[in-house]
Structures are given as structure tokens and as C-alpha cells.
Design an enzyme around this catalytic site. Structure first.
Site, PDB file in Angstrom:
ATOM      1  N   SER A 164       3.582   1.558   4.032  1.00  0.00           N
ATOM      2  CA  SER A 164       2.766   2.423   3.197  1.00  0.00           C
ATOM      3  C   SER A 164       3.589   3.015   2.053  1.00  0.00           C
ATOM      4  O   SER A 164       4.113   2.287   1.219  1.00  0.00           O
ATOM      5  CB  SER A 164       2.118   3.516   4.054  1.00  0.00           C
ATOM      6  OG  SER A 164       1.134   4.212   3.334  1.00  0.00           O
TER       7      SER A 164
ATOM      8  N   ASP B   3      -7.868  -2.229   5.714  1.00  0.00           N
ATOM      9  CA  ASP B   3      -7.134  -1.016   5.351  1.00  0.00           C
ATOM     10  C   ASP B   3      -8.044  -0.095   4.546  1.00  0.00           C
ATOM     11  O   ASP B   3      -8.438  -0.426   3.428  1.00  0.00           O
ATOM     12  CB  ASP B   3      -5.894  -1.391   4.530  1.00  0.00           C
ATOM     13  CG  ASP B   3      -4.941  -0.224   4.330  1.00  0.00           C
ATOM     14  OD1 ASP B   3      -5.394   0.937   4.386  1.00  0.00           O
ATOM     15  OD2 ASP B   3      -3.741  -0.473   4.115  1.00  0.00           O
TER      16      ASP B   3
ATOM     17  N   HIS C 244      -4.679  -0.020   8.319  1.00  0.00           N
ATOM     18  CA  HIS C 244      -3.573   0.452   7.494  1.00  0.00           C
ATOM     19  C   HIS C 244      -2.222   0.441   8.200  1.00  0.00           C
ATOM     20  O   HIS C 244      -1.229  -0.032   7.642  1.00  0.00           O
ATOM     21  CB  HIS C 244      -3.866   1.867   6.983  1.00  0.00           C
ATOM     22  CG  HIS C 244      -2.782   2.435   6.125  1.00  0.00           C
ATOM     23  ND1 HIS C 244      -2.434   1.889   4.909  1.00  0.00           N
ATOM     24  CD2 HIS C 244      -1.947   3.489   6.311  1.00  0.00           C
ATOM     25  CE1 HIS C 244      -1.451   2.582   4.376  1.00  0.00           C
ATOM     26  NE2 HIS C 244      -1.127   3.553   5.209  1.00  0.00           N
TER      27      HIS C 244
END
Length: 286
Positions: free
Chosen positions: A133, A230, A260
């Protein structure tokens, strides 16, 4: 190219499964945890980290926003690197996990400095950086700043520029409303409060670290993994990164049902294989 990459992934996953108990442990849970250590930095908060010594290239894991070094992916990668005899380091950013500092005072620049410190002081030689991320954004910034310490990059749900571009895409009226409050609140299921809070200073500082507005001067191998499910960071950001990096060795793998965090067993298998394949490529090149 995509079909060839997917065929290669399937072969690689079979190879990992056949490696025996030591490699399988990385998918079932960590049995031998490394010890938490603290890096003392002049005039800066102490950084908590765990390190396994071993061969090069080493692997460094960069967690996501508000996360820490004790997640499933971070622990699975440690056991995998240990089984191969390669070095591995995972750590907490300033204000995260066991590291010192105030979380709310952190910025992209603060956490970039943390990554650079790790590369400069805590590991030896070029590293495979694995960024999850916002860690994917930070790994790109670190690779630009330290090309000599970057062997390869693996982005997991890479969130390059995401906070800035998302805020800027809001209507002018909505942005002014948040600016008057001084805080931008974003709903999320990854926080106990059900939302992330970003002050305007954080967003303004983050503007200085955008990477998608021009070619990204990264020439090492790059692998970008993203889930089509996601809901936090759209998968097309990984495609944008792939289009902008200067490297000629770039693969994007999209998982149809992955979310995600990409922390399901099959997601972790794919991450492990991707790193295993890069280690093989890099050691063969040498």
C-alpha cells in the site's frame, strides 16, 4: 506478456509447494520469530525492527499506513527468507507499532527518511524492497533516492500518490469544507475508528513526494501485484506505475478476487513466489 507471466506464476507456486516443510512454514505461520531491536538515531525517534541475517540479495518489507511489522505478509516473508538463507528486515515507521514517535505527526517525508535509514544503516548491499500500500509509494521514493541499494521492487496494492490524487479529485466545495475543518476524514474498515484522518499539513507535504507526474527513474526489476477487489486503492494505480518506471523488466499481476491487504493464503503464495523468482533472477545475473 501477461499470459506468459501467469503461466510462470503457476509453475513457481508448484515449485514452492515442493520445497518441503521449511518453505511451507512461511504459508502456515512463523515458528521462529526474530528478536525486536531498536535503532537509535540522533535527534530522531528510535525505530523498531526485526532482522534475519543471511545471503544477498536481502529483502526489506515496508508495511502500509497505520500498519506494523507484525502482519501476516511480513511474518510469512521472514520465514521464507530464513528457509532460503537470505537476509530479511521488517520494521515499524516512526509513530507506528513499537517505534517511537507520534503517529499523527508523521508525514510521507518522515517515513521516507525511515526507509532510507534502514537502507543506509541496517542492511548490507542491494535489497529487494517489498512495499504494501503506502509502503509501495515509499519503496519507489527510496529506490529513486538509493538506486545503488535497490536490487528489485515488489509492490503490493501500491498506493503511489493515492492520498493526494484522491483529495484533489474531490469537488472544490468539498475540498474547501475539509480545509476549513483542517482535517480530511476517509472511511475505512482497516481502522478501529472506522476512518482515517489526514490533516492539511500532511496532504501538502505529501504533494512534494508525488511520483506519477513524470517518468520514474527506476531501472531495476519491478513486480506489481494488485487485487481487482481492492476497495481502498484502485488497481489502475499499479498500471500507472508500470507505465512510468523506466525499467525494461516490469510485470503487473492482477488477482481477480484479491482485496487490498492481499493477506489470504493464495495471495501470500503469490508474493512469496514473486520474491523467490526475483532472487533466482538476481543471483543468476551475478
Amino acid at each position: 506478456m501477461a499470459a506468459a507471466a501467469l503461466r510462470s506464476c503457476r509453475r513457481g507456486l508448484s515449485q514452492i509447494s515442493s520445497r518441503g516443510p521449511s518453505a511451507a512454514r512461511c504459508l502456515l505461520g512463523l515458528r521462529h520469530k526474530s528478536t525486536v531491536q531498536f535503532a537509535v538515531r540522533p535527534d530522531l525517534p528510535k525505530l523498531a525492527y526485526r532482522r534475519v541475517k543471511g545471503k544477498s540479495p536481502g529483502v526489506v518489507f515496508l508495511p502500509g499506513y497505520g500498519s506494523n511489522m507484525n502482519g501476516l505478509k511480513a511474518e510469512a516473508l521472514e520465514e521464507f527468507c530464513r528457509s532460503l538463507g537470505h537476509s530479511y528486515l521488517r520494521f515499524d515507521y516512526t509513530g507506528h507499532g513499537a517505534s517511537e514517535g507520534v503517529f499523527a505527526e508523521g508525514t510521507i517525508g518522515t517515513w521516507k527518511k525511515d526507509v532510507l535509514y534502514v537502507l543506509d544503516e541496517l542492511v548490507e548491499g542491494p535489497q529487494i524492497m517489498v512495499g504494501s500500500s503506502i509502503g509501495g509509494w515509499l519503496m519507489l521514493l527510496a529506490a529513486i533516492a538509493r538506486p545503488e541499494k535497490t536490487a528489485a521492487l515488489v509492490g503490493i496494492s501500491t498506493a503511489a500518490d493515492h492520498l493526494v490524487t484522491t483529495f484533489n479529485s474531490l469537488s472544490l466545495e468539498t475540498r474547501k469544507e475539509f480545509e476549513e475543518k483542517g482535517v480530511w476524514t476517509v472511511p475505512t474498515k482497516h481502522s478501529e475508528d472506522g476512518e482515517y484522518r489526514f490533516n492539511m499539513e500532511f496532504l501538502r507535504e505529501a504533494e512534494n513526494h508525488r511520483v506519477l507526474q513524470s517518468p520514474i527513474p527506476v531501472t531495476c526489476p519491478v513486480r506489481l501485484l494488485h487485487g481487482l477487489k481492492d476497495e481502498d486503492v484502485p488497481w489502475h494505480i499499479s498500471m500507472q506505475v508500470a507505465e512510468r518506471v523506466l525499467s525494461g523488466d516490469v510485470d503487473v499481476i492482477l488477482r481477480r478476487h484479491a482485496q487490498h491487504r492481499m493477506a489470504e493464503k493464495d495471495d501470500i503464495k503469490l508474493i512469496v513466489y514473486t520474491i523467490d523468482d526475483l532472487i533466482d533472477k538476481l543471483t543468476t545475473m551475478v
